[in-house]
Design an enzyme around this catalytic site. Structure first.
Site, mmCIF file in Angstrom:
data_model
loop_
_atom_site.group_PDB
_atom_site.id
_atom_site.type_symbol
_atom_site.label_atom_id
_atom_site.label_comp_id
_atom_site.label_asym_id
_atom_site.label_seq_id
_atom_site.Cartn_x
_atom_site.Cartn_y
_atom_site.Cartn_z
ATOM 1 N N HIS A 155 3.956 7.199 4.224
ATOM 2 C CA HIS A 155 3.332 7.593 2.961
ATOM 3 C C HIS A 155 2.253 8.654 3.181
ATOM 4 C CE1 HIS A 155 0.637 6.453 -0.675
ATOM 5 N NE2 HIS A 155 1.409 7.475 -0.966
ATOM 6 N N HIS A 158 1.599 13.087 1.989
ATOM 7 C CA HIS A 158 0.276 13.632 1.639
ATOM 8 C C HIS A 158 -0.203 14.671 2.649
ATOM 9 C CE1 HIS A 158 -1.145 10.973 -1.699
ATOM 10 N NE2 HIS A 158 -0.146 10.223 -1.254
ATOM 11 N N HIS A 205 7.963 11.039 -2.182
ATOM 12 C CA HIS A 205 6.684 10.383 -2.451
ATOM 13 C C HIS A 205 6.829 9.298 -3.512
ATOM 14 C CE1 HIS A 205 2.691 9.955 -4.434
ATOM 15 N NE2 HIS A 205 2.337 9.811 -3.178
ATOM 16 N N ASN A 215 5.652 5.465 -2.921
ATOM 17 C CA ASN A 215 4.351 5.183 -3.518
ATOM 18 C C ASN A 215 4.381 4.187 -4.670
ATOM 19 O OD1 ASN A 215 1.363 5.977 -3.889
ATOM 20 N ND2 ASN A 215 2.235 6.309 -5.929
ATOM 21 N N ILE A 257 -1.056 11.124 -6.795
ATOM 22 C CA ILE A 257 -1.772 9.852 -6.706
ATOM 23 C C ILE A 257 -1.635 9.327 -5.287
ATOM 24 C CG2 ILE A 257 0.196 8.457 -7.369
ATOM 25 C CD1 ILE A 257 -3.449 7.795 -8.382
#
Length: 913
Positions: free
Chosen positions: A571, A576, A763, A767, A913
């Site tokens: 993740h 990110h 993602h 997520n 997010i």
């Protein structure tokens, strides 16, 4: 957007005198007339004449006694009026002082002292050898009301020569004391309407005396840039790169690179953390903030005060709706953690769960507490009222994994299903041979051969009426292997004194049955070897009570490892952190006019801001990840080690990743060129549909703009972009041989497809299932506090007497659990202003006036609509056991649409997010 040179502006009535933003020939003097005696100029096409009439000006422009434009000096060709409509977005939420300032600013704008703009032609002025410029004109008038109350409109009227040419850029200067959010400017030039997309914050001249440039929505490669704005295109990019010096200010929009030297706090001994992005600990680069260094010996960057926010370029900052979502999440977290926090404070320790009812009480029930006792008054009635409010404020929504079946998490089938259809379905791989061998140094970590022997696995496979050879031949054996990733950290983790936790390096072998269920066969849990013992422990499911509970504890340790790897590697790192350099390079090297910039722009929204917030309070020393996940203070070191050993750009695309893990085989006749080994692999099956749709869009788009075979290699902005991603953004991997080349349209399509997939589908899959699967602590504990007891261990007797308490006391404490649940709930929440992949057509419409390109996005939306229908149909297919069953939540993480909130579905455009 280029930053213009300093200006001086003086107003006398509605007149304007301003020094030029760019070098031009000296202008002839303009006569400034008081507002009550403005000049009305009437210029005929046949002759030059000035007619003053009634002290009024028909078009609001100032007129000089001589030609106002340098190229008119030799021959006056007449003029035309061009009108610019400027659309400003208001702030949603204003303090009282800001409201007063807002009214004052409206007055300033009305009299032309709020914003000044200047048109720049696409054509060259032969006397200045740069783009022709209009006079600098104030934006005037009372704002026009819009259907959307968030926006205000103002106008500016220009008088330019008839041969001025098409406007290609607009220079904007904000004269107010506060920033302005420019939504767009629409220029009306005769029958032509030209859109200038903004969606950008224009800084106050008080913060920076230099102005800004907004380019037309026209899309063009560097070689196709109109000559009048070519220099501005280059200077605009120079301005956003900065010079690598000084501390960045909130109003700035400078993009630059830095190492991860800001996650530790050297002022506190227990918060010092190693720097990432150095040879021994490689890592992707982050956005530079330039905060001062705490010391020069070790370049730790100051973290500032707790209330200070980390710098991100101004246009990357959350909008008000997104900020409200975060504030609401923090507010809910405060109340959710209130009871465990009070209990921990009163007892001077953090309380463990002692029974499953303790966990059940964390969630909202279907009835209000003490519903039948409202007639009770006095103190008892007051307490009831508090408890009723607390039912909403102090409790969580029931996670999807136990919403319809409280005991699903106990079953082996569900343990296996989540490896294919859970929140971390990207680590399972095909087992190709036995014995499994480690790549770690045997001199340090013991024998490379796994304790999961052929004999053991053959015995377990026999329960399914199959030999080991048949299982390998039919590709029914699969592996979840965290051994090499975790073993170097196990001793360190198990030695943590504050918030102690215990872990192993784990391997799990699964069998995929003919009935379509993935079931765990055996688990290996390893500790670093000692001279007396290899410390490799093997567990298999059994039928007696003791074996049953030991097996449950072994699965819990696997889930704990899986949760840590999911959060820190799959993740955080692979989406990110790795996306951040792509965003920085895109802004530094590609003009906003560049087709690749326009394509990627929706997929960069909010990512730098959410990453900065993570560095501040999530992955930082002492942050949530360290306190609540297994690796503790070694979390980011583990993430760095994973980056060093396993990350490579060419394997981040979905088909390549599936093939690498043996979960798919290359097949030119299959969708996306690969065939799944397990057809009922929901993440992969749905993901390939999304991947194909993205790929189709990107290939059509790239082909449209790069039709010439040499256009890729000759695009110097594009080549600089890719070069910077490799050599600056991923500096520690710059010499790797696997980086894709960028020579053809196909090369570019594959690179862009991977980037968009990572920002959107990948993602979303990793997520938005965090709370639906992780919100129930026993299903997916983020850490365990005890090792599995053995017969000679002190804890073994307690385990035999009360195995349930032994299991529950191994889980995170109540405060640790509610902390991480609050974070997972926030991270799983779609904000009200979320922009989804399926809405890309609408999001991109303002960027393009090319109808052919608009058709590509329309087709993409149609494809996603069909994909959603197909996924919904799959989720009702009773033959697909990993999608449907009694009490089982369907796999919806890759369904394109979603309402806001915690939904367990929906694919946003970006990592927001």
């Amino acid at each position: 957007m280029f930053v213009a040179s300093p200006v001086k502006t003086n107003f006398y009535g509605a007149g304007l005198v301003r020094s030029p933003a760019f070098p031009v020939l000296p202008r002839l003097r303009q006569y400034v007339v008081p507002l009550s005696r403005q000049v009305r100029a009437v210029i005929s096409r046949e002759e030059k004449s000035v007619d003053q009439e009634d002290g009024k000006n028909t078009n609001g422009s100032l007129v000089s006694s001589s030609p106002a434009f340098p190229w008119q000096r030799s021959k006056y060709t007449g003029t035309k009026t061009v009108i610019a409509v400027v659309k400003i977005r208001k702030k949603m939420r204003e303090k009282l002082t800001e409201r007063v300032e807002h009214q004052l600013e409206l007055l300033m704008k009305a009299i032309g002292q709020g914003m000044v703009i200047q048109l720049v032609s696409e054509e060259i002025d032969p006397e200045t050898d740069s783009g022709r410029r209009s006079s600098e004109t104030p934006v005037l008038g009372l704002p026009k009301a819009r259907n959307d109350p968030r926006y205000l409109e103002f106008t500016a009227n220009f008088t330019v020569p008839t041969d001025f040419g098409k406007t290609g850029a607009i220079l904007v200067t904000n004269l107010l004391s506060s920033e302005i959010c420019l939504s767009e400017i629409i220029v009306h030039d005769g029958s032509d309407t030209i859109l200038f997309p903004g969606n950008t914050w224009i800084h106050s001249r008080n913060d920076n005396p230099e102005g800004r440039i907004v380019f037309t929505s026209q899309t063009c490669l560097p070689s196709q840039t109109p000559p009048g704005i070519k220099e501005l295109r280059e200077k605009d990019l120079t301005s956003v790169r900065g010079n690598g010096e000084g501390e960045r200010k909130p109003h700035e929009r400078v993009y630059d690179y830095d190492i991860y030297n800001d996650i530790g706090d050297p002022r506190k001994k227990d918060r010092v953390r190693p720097i990432l992005g150095v040879p021994e600990r490689p890592y992707p680069r982050r956005c530079r903030s330039g905060r001062p260094l705490v010391s020069t010996d070790t370049p730790f960057e100051s973290r500032g005060k707790d209330k200070d926010e980390f710098y991100v370029p101004r246009d990357e900052v959350f909008e008000d709706i997104k900020r409200d979502t975060f504030r609401a999440g923090r507010f809910k977290a405060l109340f959710h953690n209130l009871v465990p926090s009070i209990a921990a404070a009163l007892s001077n320790l953090d309380i463990p769960f002692t029974c499953f009812s303790d966990i059940d009480r964390l969630y909202k029930s279907d009835i209000v507490l003490r519903h039948t006792e409202h007639k009770d008054k006095g103190l008892g009635g007051f307490i009831d009222g508090i408890l009723n409010v607390g039912e909403t404020l102090l409790r969580y929504d029931t996670p999807a994994v136990i919403k319809w079946d409280r005991f699903a998490w106990l079953r082996d089938n569900e343990f296996g299903r989540q490896a294919l259809a859970g929140v971390n379905p990207v680590n399972i791989e095909l087992l190709k041979e036995l014995p499994i061998r480690s790549k770690l140094d045997p001199a340090i970590y013991g024998s490379s051969e796994s304790a999961l022997t052929e004999e053991l696995i053959a015995h377990e496979v026999l329960h399914y009426g199959m030999t080991l050879e048949q299982a390998f031949e039919e590709k029914r054996l699969f592996l979840l292997d965290y051994h090499d990733m975790l073993l170097p950290f196990v001793d360190k983790i198990n030695s943590i004194k504050e918030d102690p936790r215990k872990t192993y390096a784990s391997r799990t072998i699964f069998f995929y049955s003919k009935a379509g269920a993935l079931r765990p066969l055996a688990i290996e849990l390893s500790l670093p070897p000692t001279p007396e013992n290899e410390n490799k422990f093997v567990y298999a499911h059994g039928h007696d009570a003791t074996t049953h509970w030991i097996w449950k504890l072994a699965k819990a340790h696997v889930c704990s490892n899986d949760a840590g790897v999911h959060q820190l590697v799959n993740h955080w790192l692979r989406t990110h952190a790795c996306m951040e350099p792509y965003i920085i390079s895109t802004n530094r090297q590609l003009s906003s006019m560049h087709p690749v910039y326009k394509l990627l722009h929706p997929h960069m929204r909010y990512t730098l801001e959410i990453n900065a917030r993570a560095r501040k309070s999530l992955i930082n020393g002492g942050g949530i990840i360290e306190s609540c996940f297994t690796p503790g203070k070694y979390a980011m070191e583990l993430s760095s080690a994973a980056y060093k050993s396993m990350w490579r750009f060419d394997m981040e695309g979905l088909p390549a990743d599936l093939v690498r893990r043996g979960m798919a085989e290359e097949d030119s006749s299959a969708e996306c060129g690969v065939k799944l080994v397990i057809e009922d692999y929901p993440y992969a099956a749905d993901g390939l549909l999304i991947w194909k749709a993205i790929k189709n869009l990107v290939e059509s788009y790239v082909k449209h703009f790069y039709s010439d075979p040499n256009s890729i290699t000759s695009d110097f902005e594009l080549q600089a972009w890719w070069d910077e991603i490799k050599n600056k953004g991923h500096y520690d991997k710059k010499d790797e041989p696997w980086w894709p080349k960028l020579n053809t349209a196909q090369d570019l399509s594959e690179i862009l497809t991977s980037m968009i997939w990572i920002a959107s589908g990948q993602h979303a899959a990793l997520n938005f299932g965090q709370y639906p699967f992780g919100g129930y602590v026993p299903n997916r504990p983020t850490l365990l506090r005890r090792l599995i007891p053995h017969e000679n261990d002190p804890d073994y007797e307690m385990f035999m007497r009360n195995p349930q308490y032994s299991f529950l006391s191994s889980l995170p404490t109540q405060l640790q659990a509610t902390k991480v649940m609050a974070v997972q709930e926030t991270l799983s929440t779609h904000s009200a202003d979320e922009e989804y992949l399926i809405e890309l057509k609408e999001n991109q419409r303002r960027w393009f006036q090319d109808e052919e390109v608009v058709k590509y996005f329309s087709k993409f939306t149609e494809e996603l609509e069909e994909i959603e229908k197909k996924i919904n149909k799959r989720n009702k297919d009773k033959k697909l056991k990993n999608r449907t069953g009694a009490g089982m939540p369907p796999y919806e993480l890759l369904i394109p649409t979603s309402p806001h909130g915690v939904t367990g579905r929906g694919i946003p455009n970006s990592i927001s997010i």
